[in-house]
Motif scaffolding. Sequence first.
Motif, PDB file in Angstrom:
ATOM      1  N   LEU A 281       0.825  -1.240  -0.075  1.00  0.00           N
ATOM      2  CA  LEU A 281       0.014   0.232   0.050  1.00  0.00           C
ATOM      3  C   LEU A 281       0.940   1.261  -0.162  1.00  0.00           C
ATOM      4  CD1 LEU A 281      -2.724  -1.018   2.781  1.00  0.00           C
ATOM      5  CD2 LEU A 281      -2.773  -1.426   0.241  1.00  0.00           C
ATOM      6  N   SER A 282       0.457   2.351  -0.522  1.00  0.00           N
ATOM      7  CA  SER A 282       1.140   3.691  -0.656  1.00  0.00           C
ATOM      8  C   SER A 282       1.397   4.136   0.650  1.00  0.00           C
ATOM      9  CB  SER A 282       0.438   4.460  -1.531  1.00  0.00           C
ATOM     10  OG  SER A 282      -0.950   4.762  -1.212  1.00  0.00           O
ATOM     11  N   LYS A 283       0.380   3.969   1.785  1.00  0.00           N
ATOM     12  CA  LYS A 283       0.544   4.436   3.181  1.00  0.00           C
ATOM     13  C   LYS A 283      -0.521   3.434   3.815  1.00  0.00           C
ATOM     14  CE  LYS A 283      -2.819   8.227   2.844  1.00  0.00           C
ATOM     15  NZ  LYS A 283      -3.096   9.596   2.950  1.00  0.00           N
ATOM     16  N   LEU A 284      -0.216   3.799   5.154  1.00  0.00           N
ATOM     17  CA  LEU A 284      -1.174   2.887   6.207  1.00  0.00           C
ATOM     18  C   LEU A 284      -2.322   3.611   6.897  1.00  0.00           C
ATOM     19  CD1 LEU A 284       1.219   0.171   7.473  1.00  0.00           C
ATOM     20  CD2 LEU A 284      -0.233  -0.030   5.440  1.00  0.00           C
ATOM     21  N   ASN A 285      -2.155   5.117   6.812  1.00  0.00           N
ATOM     22  CA  ASN A 285      -3.131   5.683   7.677  1.00  0.00           C
ATOM     23  C   ASN A 285      -3.972   7.037   6.586  1.00  0.00           C
ATOM     24  OD1 ASN A 285      -1.867   5.873  10.670  1.00  0.00           O
ATOM     25  ND2 ASN A 285      -0.153   5.667   9.193  1.00  0.00           N
TER      26      ASN A 285
ATOM     27  N   LEU B 221      -7.929   9.255   5.959  1.00  0.00           N
ATOM     28  CA  LEU B 221      -9.186   9.791   6.814  1.00  0.00           C
ATOM     29  C   LEU B 221     -10.218   9.490   5.485  1.00  0.00           C
ATOM     30  CD1 LEU B 221      -7.537  13.526   6.913  1.00  0.00           C
ATOM     31  CD2 LEU B 221      -8.141  11.929   8.696  1.00  0.00           C
ATOM     32  N   PRO B 222     -11.528   9.543   6.212  1.00  0.00           N
ATOM     33  CA  PRO B 222     -12.572   8.957   5.731  1.00  0.00           C
ATOM     34  C   PRO B 222     -12.634   9.531   4.267  1.00  0.00           C
ATOM     35  CG  PRO B 222     -13.176   9.318   7.834  1.00  0.00           C
ATOM     36  CD  PRO B 222     -11.740   9.606   7.725  1.00  0.00           C
ATOM     37  N   GLY B 223     -12.980   8.852   3.063  1.00  0.00           N
ATOM     38  CA  GLY B 223     -13.159   9.628   1.638  1.00  0.00           C
ATOM     39  C   GLY B 223     -11.815   9.363   1.000  1.00  0.00           C
ATOM     40  N   GLU B 224     -10.637   9.125   1.630  1.00  0.00           N
ATOM     41  CA  GLU B 224      -9.434   9.186   0.996  1.00  0.00           C
ATOM     42  C   GLU B 224      -9.297   7.834   0.050  1.00  0.00           C
ATOM     43  OE1 GLU B 224      -5.878  11.587   2.907  1.00  0.00           O
ATOM     44  OE2 GLU B 224      -6.174   9.639   3.803  1.00  0.00           O
ATOM     45  N   THR B 225      -8.376   7.837  -0.892  1.00  0.00           N
ATOM     46  CA  THR B 225      -8.125   6.590  -1.722  1.00  0.00           C
ATOM     47  C   THR B 225      -7.152   5.611  -1.313  1.00  0.00           C
ATOM     48  OG1 THR B 225      -9.194   7.770  -3.543  1.00  0.00           O
ATOM     49  CG2 THR B 225      -7.827   5.889  -4.085  1.00  0.00           C
ATOM     50  N   VAL B 226      -7.211   4.635  -1.128  1.00  0.00           N
ATOM     51  CA  VAL B 226      -6.006   3.351  -0.905  1.00  0.00           C
ATOM     52  C   VAL B 226      -5.721   2.842  -2.143  1.00  0.00           C
ATOM     53  CG1 VAL B 226      -5.830   1.282   0.075  1.00  0.00           C
ATOM     54  CG2 VAL B 226      -7.446   2.773   1.088  1.00  0.00           C
TER      55      VAL B 226
ATOM     56  N   PHE C 137      -4.082  -1.116  -8.286  1.00  0.00           N
ATOM     57  CA  PHE C 137      -5.440  -1.088  -7.804  1.00  0.00           C
ATOM     58  C   PHE C 137      -5.729   0.476  -7.023  1.00  0.00           C
ATOM     59  CE2 PHE C 137      -3.435  -2.990  -3.923  1.00  0.00           C
ATOM     60  CZ  PHE C 137      -4.070  -2.298  -3.015  1.00  0.00           C
ATOM     61  N   SER C 138      -6.968   0.787  -6.833  1.00  0.00           N
ATOM     62  CA  SER C 138      -7.379   2.027  -6.115  1.00  0.00           C
ATOM     63  C   SER C 138      -8.741   1.748  -5.574  1.00  0.00           C
ATOM     64  CB  SER C 138      -7.069   3.085  -6.730  1.00  0.00           C
ATOM     65  OG  SER C 138      -8.250   3.163  -7.994  1.00  0.00           O
ATOM     66  N   TYR C 139      -8.806   2.039  -4.284  1.00  0.00           N
ATOM     67  CA  TYR C 139     -10.177   1.871  -3.597  1.00  0.00           C
ATOM     68  C   TYR C 139     -10.475   3.074  -2.709  1.00  0.00           C
ATOM     69  CZ  TYR C 139     -12.747   0.501   0.803  1.00  0.00           C
ATOM     70  OH  TYR C 139     -13.468   0.509   1.701  1.00  0.00           O
ATOM     71  N   THR C 140     -11.678   3.587  -3.037  1.00  0.00           N
ATOM     72  CA  THR C 140     -11.942   4.997  -2.177  1.00  0.00           C
ATOM     73  C   THR C 140     -12.733   4.570  -0.788  1.00  0.00           C
ATOM     74  OG1 THR C 140     -12.114   6.125  -4.392  1.00  0.00           O
ATOM     75  CG2 THR C 140     -13.015   7.124  -2.400  1.00  0.00           C
TER      76      THR C 140
ATOM     77  N   PHE D 134      -8.717  -0.748  11.184  1.00  0.00           N
ATOM     78  CA  PHE D 134      -9.242  -1.645  10.280  1.00  0.00           C
ATOM     79  C   PHE D 134      -8.561  -2.669   9.491  1.00  0.00           C
ATOM     80  CE2 PHE D 134     -11.691   2.240  11.244  1.00  0.00           C
ATOM     81  CZ  PHE D 134     -12.934   1.771  11.280  1.00  0.00           C
ATOM     82  N   LYS D 135      -9.143  -3.644   8.980  1.00  0.00           N
ATOM     83  CA  LYS D 135      -8.581  -4.603   8.116  1.00  0.00           C
ATOM     84  C   LYS D 135      -8.868  -4.349   6.577  1.00  0.00           C
ATOM     85  CE  LYS D 135      -7.785  -8.537   9.793  1.00  0.00           C
ATOM     86  NZ  LYS D 135      -7.972 -10.052  10.346  1.00  0.00           N
ATOM     87  N   PHE D 136      -8.055  -4.115   5.676  1.00  0.00           N
ATOM     88  CA  PHE D 136      -8.076  -3.983   4.371  1.00  0.00           C
ATOM     89  C   PHE D 136      -7.907  -5.052   3.575  1.00  0.00           C
ATOM     90  CE2 PHE D 136      -6.416  -2.755   0.117  1.00  0.00           C
ATOM     91  CZ  PHE D 136      -7.620  -2.451  -0.363  1.00  0.00           C
ATOM     92  N   ARG D 137      -9.088  -5.703   2.922  1.00  0.00           N
ATOM     93  CA  ARG D 137      -8.893  -6.926   2.364  1.00  0.00           C
ATOM     94  C   ARG D 137      -9.099  -6.727   0.706  1.00  0.00           C
ATOM     95  NH1 ARG D 137     -12.032 -11.934   5.003  1.00  0.00           N
ATOM     96  NH2 ARG D 137     -10.210 -11.821   6.284  1.00  0.00           N
ATOM     97  N   ILE D 138      -8.222  -7.510   0.150  1.00  0.00           N
ATOM     98  CA  ILE D 138      -8.603  -7.813  -1.487  1.00  0.00           C
ATOM     99  C   ILE D 138      -8.891  -9.355  -1.499  1.00  0.00           C
ATOM    100  CG2 ILE D 138      -7.584  -7.776  -3.481  1.00  0.00           C
ATOM    101  CD1 ILE D 138      -5.737  -5.355  -2.853  1.00  0.00           C
ATOM    102  N   GLN D 139     -10.215  -9.358  -2.253  1.00  0.00           N
ATOM    103  CA  GLN D 139     -10.693 -10.627  -2.063  1.00  0.00           C
ATOM    104  C   GLN D 139     -10.721 -11.150  -3.643  1.00  0.00           C
ATOM    105  OE1 GLN D 139     -12.747 -13.117   0.116  1.00  0.00           O
ATOM    106  NE2 GLN D 139     -11.913 -14.308  -1.581  1.00  0.00           N
ATOM    107  N   LEU D 140     -10.119 -11.989  -4.056  1.00  0.00           N
ATOM    108  CA  LEU D 140     -10.188 -12.248  -5.269  1.00  0.00           C
ATOM    109  C   LEU D 140     -11.467 -13.689  -5.656  1.00  0.00           C
ATOM    110  CD1 LEU D 140      -8.922 -12.563  -8.105  1.00  0.00           C
ATOM    111  CD2 LEU D 140      -7.694 -14.881  -7.650  1.00  0.00           C
ATOM    112  N   ALA D 141     -12.184 -13.193  -6.747  1.00  0.00           N
ATOM    113  CA  ALA D 141     -13.534 -13.898  -6.938  1.00  0.00           C
ATOM    114  C   ALA D 141     -13.730 -13.872  -8.434  1.00  0.00           C
ATOM    115  CB  ALA D 141     -14.601 -13.408  -6.217  1.00  0.00           C
ATOM    116  N   ASN D 142     -14.978 -14.580  -8.670  1.00  0.00           N
ATOM    117  CA  ASN D 142     -15.190 -14.609 -10.223  1.00  0.00           C
ATOM    118  C   ASN D 142     -16.340 -13.384 -10.214  1.00  0.00           C
ATOM    119  OD1 ASN D 142     -17.657 -15.918  -9.487  1.00  0.00           O
ATOM    120  ND2 ASN D 142     -16.654 -17.816  -9.884  1.00  0.00           N
TER     121      ASN D 142
END
Length: 269
Positions: free
Chosen positions: A44-48, A50-55, A112-115, A125-133
């Motif tokens: 990850l680009s960082k670990l801290n 604020l709400p609404g920021e992009t991971v 990837f990016s996640y808002t 919190f735990k940030f998870r990337i889940q692989l699925a179909n």
Amino acid sequence: MRIKISTIYFDYKLWILVAFFLFIFSFPVQALIVPQIYFTNLQLSKLNFLPGETVEGEVSLWNYEDFSVTDLVFYFQLLGGEVNGAASQMIDEQRDTTIFSLSAKEKTTRTFSYTLPKNLPAGTFKFRIQLANSRGEEMSWVDRIIEIGGEGKFLLLDNYWLVKEGKVWPPGGGLEYQPGEIPKVRFDVTNNTNFTISAFPKIVTYKRNVGGEIIQEQTEKSIILNPQQKLTLEAFLAQITNPGTYLSEIRLYDSESKEPISNSIYFRW
């Protein structure tokens, strides 16, 4: 003579029993075998945040199979409420827009990016990337712990149950209903913030899993919770006549901004 007749009768029944099992097991059994695709790294680009920021970051995958695997997609999940080392709350879930494939034995790294939702409580919190179909059938996942600051407006949904014939049933137990029956649910809503919050429940029912076909979306009337207030709500899920397995998601949305303002809870039936 009696003993001989008894013996012949026993052998006859045994032959019938053996023939029956041979008949049953002569049919091919089909099972879903999950492809062996492994996450080998997550950065990850960082670990801290604020709400609404992009991971943002990158994740590495390895297809261990001797064949190509198609129809792959990432689900980004934000998990909280850890109990005995396992997250107990689905705070947010978003599906990536890109569907991809991996060739046999392929190793790859994908960005990837996640808002993050705009309404989140402060905490770990735990940030998870889940692989699925694309049908939502899960394969593997990878986690990272992140910190979220600020003091956002947020409602907690918990203590949730299916209700049938005056009794409560676990939400993930796959309770059976007859065609035309309307499942009823019960859950608690807690406002642990210092804000007065107005929000409305939205119920989305999927065929089998999140990411599958959406069977019905319904919006309920708004509720108002004062700071530190807790309510118990009841709601009815979709009325369905076709046999099958369904998953209903309930989440609250801010009455003004229409943004998500709670975690999601799920009912399988």
